[in-house]
Scaffold this motif. Structure first.
Motif, PDB file in Angstrom:
ATOM      1  N   THR A   1      -1.666  -2.763   9.168  1.00 45.92           N
ATOM      2  CA  THR A   1      -1.012  -1.504   9.536  1.00 45.92           C
ATOM      3  C   THR A   1      -2.048  -0.445   9.891  1.00 45.92           C
ATOM      4  O   THR A   1      -2.915  -0.138   9.078  1.00 45.92           O
ATOM      5  CB  THR A   1      -0.150  -0.978   8.371  1.00 45.92           C
TER       6      THR A   1
ATOM      7  N   SER B   1     -11.640   2.896   0.267  1.00 46.28           N
ATOM      8  CA  SER B   1     -11.981   2.149   1.470  1.00 46.28           C
ATOM      9  C   SER B   1     -12.769   0.916   1.065  1.00 46.28           C
ATOM     10  O   SER B   1     -13.892   1.009   0.553  1.00 46.28           O
ATOM     11  CB  SER B   1     -12.826   2.995   2.422  1.00 46.28           C
TER      12      SER B   1
ATOM     13  N   ASP C   1      -5.193  -0.288   7.564  1.00 51.58           N
ATOM     14  CA  ASP C   1      -5.223  -0.364   6.104  1.00 51.58           C
ATOM     15  C   ASP C   1      -6.248  -1.428   5.711  1.00 51.58           C
ATOM     16  O   ASP C   1      -6.249  -2.532   6.243  1.00 51.58           O
ATOM     17  CB  ASP C   1      -3.835  -0.755   5.599  1.00 51.58           C
ATOM     18  N   SER C   2      -7.111  -1.097   4.762  1.00 55.49           N
ATOM     19  CA  SER C   2      -8.245  -1.997   4.487  1.00 55.49           C
ATOM     20  C   SER C   2      -8.077  -2.827   3.213  1.00 55.49           C
ATOM     21  O   SER C   2      -8.970  -3.594   2.864  1.00 55.49           O
ATOM     22  CB  SER C   2      -9.533  -1.176   4.393  1.00 55.49           C
ATOM     23  N   GLN C   3      -6.957  -2.683   2.508  1.00 56.14           N
ATOM     24  CA  GLN C   3      -6.880  -3.288   1.160  1.00 56.14           C
ATOM     25  C   GLN C   3      -6.988  -4.807   1.163  1.00 56.14           C
ATOM     26  O   GLN C   3      -7.572  -5.401   0.266  1.00 56.14           O
ATOM     27  CB  GLN C   3      -5.595  -2.837   0.447  1.00 56.14           C
TER      28      GLN C   3
ATOM     29  N   GLU D   1      -3.054  -3.328  -3.638  1.00 57.55           N
ATOM     30  CA  GLU D   1      -1.937  -2.540  -3.112  1.00 57.55           C
ATOM     31  C   GLU D   1      -1.002  -2.145  -4.250  1.00 57.55           C
ATOM     32  O   GLU D   1      -0.538  -1.001  -4.330  1.00 57.55           O
ATOM     33  CB  GLU D   1      -1.205  -3.326  -2.017  1.00 57.55           C
TER      34      GLU D   1
ATOM     35  N   THR E   1       0.836  -1.202   0.000  1.00 59.04           N
ATOM     36  CA  THR E   1       0.000   0.000   0.000  1.00 59.04           C
ATOM     37  C   THR E   1       0.871   1.253   0.000  1.00 59.04           C
ATOM     38  O   THR E   1       1.704   1.429   0.881  1.00 59.04           O
ATOM     39  CB  THR E   1      -0.896   0.031   1.260  1.00 59.04           C
TER      40      THR E   1
ATOM     41  N   ARG F   1       2.155   4.908   0.696  1.00 60.33           N
ATOM     42  CA  ARG F   1       1.929   5.872   1.781  1.00 60.33           C
ATOM     43  C   ARG F   1       2.361   7.273   1.388  1.00 60.33           C
ATOM     44  O   ARG F   1       1.979   8.243   2.020  1.00 60.33           O
ATOM     45  CB  ARG F   1       2.701   5.445   3.039  1.00 60.33           C
TER      46      ARG F   1
ATOM     47  N   GLU G   1       2.576  -5.276  12.109  1.00 59.33           N
ATOM     48  CA  GLU G   1       1.349  -4.527  11.811  1.00 59.33           C
ATOM     49  C   GLU G   1       0.391  -4.628  12.999  1.00 59.33           C
ATOM     50  O   GLU G   1      -0.240  -3.642  13.399  1.00 59.33           O
ATOM     51  CB  GLU G   1       0.712  -5.057  10.525  1.00 59.33           C
TER      52      GLU G   1
ATOM     53  N   ASP H   1       4.010   1.180   2.343  1.00 58.29           N
ATOM     54  CA  ASP H   1       4.081   0.680   3.711  1.00 58.29           C
ATOM     55  C   ASP H   1       5.259  -0.287   3.803  1.00 58.29           C
ATOM     56  O   ASP H   1       5.389  -1.181   2.969  1.00 58.29           O
ATOM     57  CB  ASP H   1       2.776  -0.038   4.052  1.00 58.29           C
TER      58      ASP H   1
ATOM     59  N   ARG I   1      -3.856   3.025  10.254  1.00 57.18           N
ATOM     60  CA  ARG I   1      -3.784   4.286   9.519  1.00 57.18           C
ATOM     61  C   ARG I   1      -4.406   5.428  10.306  1.00 57.18           C
ATOM     62  O   ARG I   1      -4.192   6.596   9.971  1.00 57.18           O
ATOM     63  CB  ARG I   1      -4.514   4.155   8.171  1.00 57.18           C
TER      64      ARG I   1
END
Lengths: 465, 465
Positions: free
Chosen positions: B359, B163, B415-417, A437, A359, A361, B437, A415, B361
């Protein structure tokens, strides 16, 4: 005063219009990347059909040919290969190592030769071990305590640093220069704790260098997995007289010809201002190089693809450069800069993605204060995509040789928490890259390229409706 | 004017001192979490020794006992179990499904019963399929076109939303109310595309509800993997007359007693102001519930552990609450709020972690403007840890029932991915949680609790050196 106010109001309203056009274009870029990005499929091929791409290997050549074919299919203005001589180091048969607590009582541990290391003597090397955390400690021990032994560098990465790259920076001298330093005191070989924050069974390779050490005094160097390092350290505490055995058959062959792969969209208004975006096409040989740096390559290729998809024609010349030999020589990065200089090309911006396909940043920037201020005005455009970090700092190894007073160098900052779980190890593989990501990273890079192209760096921000 | 200036300067300098003390404490919290956090080991036990913890199951009871024992070992002021009756739904033997393109020519596809669904008739259900994307489309088809068929809801999550929770929100009505809606038009059963952005072979379960549908008219509902959904949709386009078969043996048993697990550090100055931090201890049964929500549970437990480790004694009462039955009933969350109300407890803050162990955010906050303004002044304290998102919005299901005018509700936003790659599926397992994380999330939560405890919410920020 009144006139000034009118001017300010006019500026403000054109700014709003401009923002809105930028917001729209950036939204188009992210949408395209998340629905039509090609990077993940390209990476699948690079990782699963080709695999690890060590400089000078058949796989590296296959990767050159494959990515050139893919760039050819994008309808760019020019695609070409830039020849460059690269070192060819080969690992040979798999390494083997054990701890011998007493004659005949052995425990195997996972190791791998460091890139550039010499082989062990025929039949392997067995010796006592001396554990150190630093070169200072090694120096304090001196020749008497070190001669004939295997030096075991066991300084771990600092887990309290939020940026794992910083933790890596605090350790990697053990890997890069450990053999050179230990050879000074007559060591027989070097074992280095893998640069990995996690305790697991993967040894992590990476480049090392003998510096001025004469060829006859070069000693073999290998990485040991973090679990192996813990075991070795614990065993040494119980009995400092244990022996360590390792066998590796790696060697350095003569340089061979390879290529940087380059594709270009020629600028419609300022063709002589060149922006580049890139990653490195070579990788280590243990995994398939998905994060390091297949991800950066396919994201960079996608930048040109996504601009085309969204109907944006760059005013400035945009090149994707897939550099060869970042891992053990940087020959590709140096060659690209050398040719650019020879041709007096004006590079205004170079963006590198070489920190994994995680992801995104933000970005790091290596540039003048003035240009950084300009870049910071774009920050809010990225916030809807959860891109928050715009920091000063190093960009990337491959674009480094282009550095001069005018150019802006930049690195994508994904990240970093998982990066060193995979870096240079057998588990740097495709299934550890998440498609979204990766796509978000490509979109983030494309958006920055779009803004640089639109606003440039040499004059104040041009406001367009 | 001069006095005001002096006051402002004094305020500013104590602010600097206070900031610096806060910076130091927060650094201690992150360091402790990254080096001595217990969450990852707790999660390892919950996931690998216990496994999926569906409400009413033996595993859920084991998780209650295990986490209580662990809280007992932390030296808290009180640890207790709060009884709550929970629904007990069981999956029965593994589900089975296939697409039949003509008699005898079948292709198996991966499905799983939705939580709360009834079984298929003995021997399974075979019927024609009608594909829809929405309830509106279903209504337009009407009873004539739907009766006796299996309704296949195939609206995918929107990949362009950054999101993934927003994308989930745009689809989940198909899963939750799809059977209720389809039953109105005489459908025989329901198949729902899994709530997953990725194309893979995992069906994702989750709660569903029949609403007012009479018991005799309830129809079985199952999720199909995204690859299965693509295959079914493609097959239907080629031949709308294919049949779909599925067999599931799930059933609803009588409610059973279970527990919320609660641990408390009693406040040293304001024991009647209660802050809670929590996650939900139950999970779905397909995986081991590592991300949903083992991660949130162990992070919440770690908040109390990390405050103790760093020598911080809360002024306000701090409770960790491991809620039972978030997934299919919310009985634990409702019970906790009911008891709190009965006892007239003054809850000032409730923080939930139920969005995966990725992770961190930032946080979402459900609170007054005034309190949000106060919270925003803490934002810079989190930036060194790459925590940038402080947004208004929903907090979490379990703390929802506590909502009133005074309380601040909050949710950790990781982080939602990758979340919906695993959510409610067989691959929500321990190896997909990264230790760092997870630890960063626990530290981020602990730091927020520390600030809330120190500064409170009912009066202006108290400045302490």
């Amino acid at each position: 005063m009144k006139n000034l106010l009118v001017i300010l109001l006019l500026c403000a309203s054109s700014y709003v219009l401009a923002q809105s056009a930028d917001e729209q274009q950036i939204k188009k870029i992210y949408d395209a990347s998340l629905t039509e990005g090609k990077g993940y499929d390209w990476l699948n091929y690079l990782s699963n059909q080709i695999g690890g791409r060590l400089s000078g290997s058949v796989q590296a050549q296959q990767a050159v040919e494959y990515t050139k074919r893919q760039l050819d299919s994008l309808g760019l203005d020019r695609v070409w290969l830039q020849p460059v001589m690269v070192p060819k180091w080969v690992r040979g048969v798999p390494e083997f190592a054990y701890i011998e607590t007493r004659p005949g009582l052995t425990t195997n541990v996972p190791i791998c030769a460091l890139g550039g290391s010499v082989a062990t003597p025929d039949g392997g090397l067995k010796a006592n071990v001396i554990e150190v955390q630093s070169f200072e400690e090694l120096e304090a021990l001196g020749t008497d305590r070190v001669r004939g032994k295997i030096v075991f560098y066991n300084r771990p990465m600092d887990p309290t640093l939020i940026s794992t790259f910083e933790a890596y920076g605090g350790c990697v001298n053990q890997r890069y220069s450990g053999a050179e330093q230990a050879a000074k005191y007559g060591a027989a070989g070097v074992i280095v704790r893998s640069m990995n924050l996690r305790l697991d069974d993967y040894p992590h390779t990476g480049s090392m260098n003998y510096g001025d050490t004469p060829v006859t005094q070069r000693i073999p160097a290998a990485a040991i997995s973090t679990n192996g390092a813990e075991l070795l350290s614990t065993t040494l505490k119980l009995n400092p007289n244990i022996q360590f055995y390792f066998n590796q058959n790696c060697k350095q062959l003569p340089d061979v010809e390879s290529y940087n792969v380059i594709g270009e969209i020629t600028g419609s208004e300022y063709p002589n201002e060149v922006m580049i975006v890139g990653g490195h096409l070579d990788s280590w040989d243990l995994g398939d190089g998905s994060h390091d740096d297949g991800a950066g390559c396919v994201q960079s290729m996608d930048v040109l693809h996504l601009l085309k998809k969204t109907g944006y024609q760059p005013k400035r010349t945009l090149r994707v450069v897939l550099f060869m030999n970042e891992e053990n020589g940087l020959r590709g990065g140096n060659k690209y800069a050398e040719v650019a200089k020879k041709k007096s090309e004006n590079h205004i911006f170079a963006l590198e993605s070489d920190a994994g396909g995680f992801t995104p940043r933000g970005f790091s920037f290596d540039c003048s204060d003035e240009n950084f201020k300009k870049i910071e005005t774009w920050k809010t455009l990225f916030e809807p995509y959860l891109i928050h970090m715009f920091v000063r700092g190093g960009s990337g190894a491959d674009v480094g040789p282009l550095k001069n007073e005018n150019i802006v160098l930049s690195g994508l900052r994904p990240d970093s928490q998982r990066y060193f779980d995979h870096h240079h190890a057998e588990n740097d593989t495709f299934e550890h890259v998440n498609k979204r990501e990766l796509q978000l990273g490509a979109a983030t890079m494309t958006s920055l390229i779009y803004l640089v192209d639109k606003y440039g760096f040499t004059q104040p921000i041009k406001v367009k409706g």
